[in-house]
Design an enzyme around this catalytic site. Sequence first.
Site, PDB file in Angstrom:
ATOM      1  N   HIS A  59      12.351   1.292   5.022  1.00  0.00           N
ATOM      2  CA  HIS A  59      12.137  -0.077   4.916  1.00  0.00           C
ATOM      3  C   HIS A  59      12.771  -0.789   6.031  1.00  0.00           C
ATOM      4  CE1 HIS A  59      11.924  -3.408   1.902  1.00  0.00           C
ATOM      5  NE2 HIS A  59      11.485  -3.813   3.223  1.00  0.00           N
TER       6      HIS A  59
ATOM      7  N   ASN B 126     -10.317   0.360   1.926  1.00  0.00           N
ATOM      8  CA  ASN B 126      -8.872   0.321   1.779  1.00  0.00           C
ATOM      9  C   ASN B 126      -8.732   0.204   0.321  1.00  0.00           C
ATOM     10  OD1 ASN B 126      -6.009  -0.066   1.485  1.00  0.00           O
ATOM     11  ND2 ASN B 126      -6.022  -1.608   3.323  1.00  0.00           N
TER      12      ASN B 126
ATOM     13  N   CYS C  59       0.754  -1.152   0.089  1.00  0.00           N
ATOM     14  CA  CYS C  59       0.153  -0.065   0.027  1.00  0.00           C
ATOM     15  C   CYS C  59       0.866   1.090  -0.039  1.00  0.00           C
ATOM     16  CB  CYS C  59      -0.820   0.050   1.277  1.00  0.00           C
ATOM     17  SG  CYS C  59      -2.118  -1.597   1.278  1.00  0.00           S
TER      18      CYS C  59
ATOM     19  N   HIS D  32      -2.633   6.485   5.368  1.00  0.00           N
ATOM     20  CA  HIS D  32      -3.193   5.373   4.659  1.00  0.00           C
ATOM     21  C   HIS D  32      -4.162   4.726   5.485  1.00  0.00           C
ATOM     22  CE1 HIS D  32      -3.743   2.014   2.441  1.00  0.00           C
ATOM     23  NE2 HIS D  32      -3.249   1.023   3.422  1.00  0.00           N
TER      24      HIS D  32
ATOM     25  N   HIS E 193      -2.341  19.376   7.752  1.00  0.00           N
ATOM     26  CA  HIS E 193      -3.335  18.447   7.285  1.00  0.00           C
ATOM     27  C   HIS E 193      -2.718  17.184   7.247  1.00  0.00           C
ATOM     28  CE1 HIS E 193      -6.038  21.529   5.894  1.00  0.00           C
ATOM     29  NE2 HIS E 193      -5.203  21.846   5.451  1.00  0.00           N
TER      30      HIS E 193
END
Length: 489
Positions: free
Chosen positions: A293, A414, A214, A381, A377
């Site tokens: 990562h 989602n 995602c 996700h 703002h």
Amino acid sequence: MADSLPNFLLSVKLKYVKLGYHYLISHFIRIRPPLHAHLQDLVHLWHHLRFNLLTCVVCSTLLVFLATLYFMSRPKKVFLLDFACYKPEEEHVVSRETFMERSALAGSFSADNLAFQKKILERSGLGQRTYFPEAVLQVPPNPSMAEARREAEMVMFGAIDELLAKTGVKAKEIGILIVNCSLFCPTPSLSSMVVNHYKLRGNVLSYNLGGMGCSAGLISIDLAKQLLQVNPNSYALVVSMENITLNWYFGNNRSMLVSNCLFRMGGAAILLSNRSSDRSRAKYQLLHTVRTHKGADDRCYSCVFQEEDADKNIGVALSKDLMAVAGEALKTNITTLGPIVLPMSEQLLFFVTLVARKVFKMKIKPYIPDFKLAFEHFCIHAGGRAVLDELEKNLELSDWHMEPSRMTLYRFGNTSSSSLWYELAYCEAKGRIRKGDRSWQIAFGSGFKCNSAVWRALRTIDPAKEKNPWISEIHEFPVAFGSLESGGI
């Protein structure tokens, strides 16, 4: 005849010609060596003039070189002209009741797992009007390659058509194309489908990203930014989506059933530019991108769930593992981004706390910077309700800041990497975006990845002039979540 001609001697223009002539002659005589000058004087004058000429040439060359080096090495500004989020037609709407009905008719789920899916739906934060592709809604379902390509074309072309109409940019002007879709990677690729459908030019730089979860949407934005640094006067089209048709799970592994309950049909198209002339009509300027990562189990997804009965499945272990890795990834992302965006007062507090803990071994809690001082703002996700709850607590955000993410999860589910753009579209539809406002997009994905993008609004967005999937129904939001069961996914 003589009376009809002008008196040139009294002409103003002739006056200035004469003045210029006298000025030229007088200066020429002044610098001209006298005829009786000695040969040594002439040599000395030549060396003097040559030295001055060489100095001027060297200095001019150096200045031109330094100026060229500066302008070539300076990062090019990247502008977001506009973006479009795909809103499926009414025949793709699926309610919780319809979802459970189709799941039962599939005949592949046990009674316990049907009850489990119902429980997940009730606690997920998804509303009654999310979208599924036709192949999944059919009885029996038809998850074929042809249907998957049909869904991909519907989402990609729908979003791109709207984007090109909004910006007025022609397809032939696009020099960079990046398409990301994690779970559906056909041959020919999705990017090839776009190139052929819109007849993009032959030398277009085309990239197709898959398997990145995602967070791939912001990876695509970062890649586009890098490519725009070395390709002047270019447009970059980024398409972010996920494909549901071939990724509907028909087994009884509960950890995999969660994706059936959360993922929904959707996608977004974004148009970026490095042309300085586009600044006046662009919506946002890209300020920063950060990618982190962290190693994790391949089973980890951004749609984490929590199951009370730990002996029934691996829900609790998977959830705790994911949240721990997600926290580490977010911490690394914040550490990288913080010094760039936070005011000095927050950086100083963070530094003092860090020194106290690491150097003086004081047992105090790590200081969490107040990112509300850096951003107006937040677009987080919409992977699942538990992810949003955890980030709201850790970043100490208010309900107002979390509203775009929660409402996107409620209205569209989602939608994977495109959810961030539905959230930004929500802010625009609510009339919240003012000139100079900064928006922070945060994405999580398998791997485990945490990526960020920071945008600054170049103008105030007027909802009355916007076309996005929220405009026609924005008055219905936000909705209350008080009636939902506590906990969640």
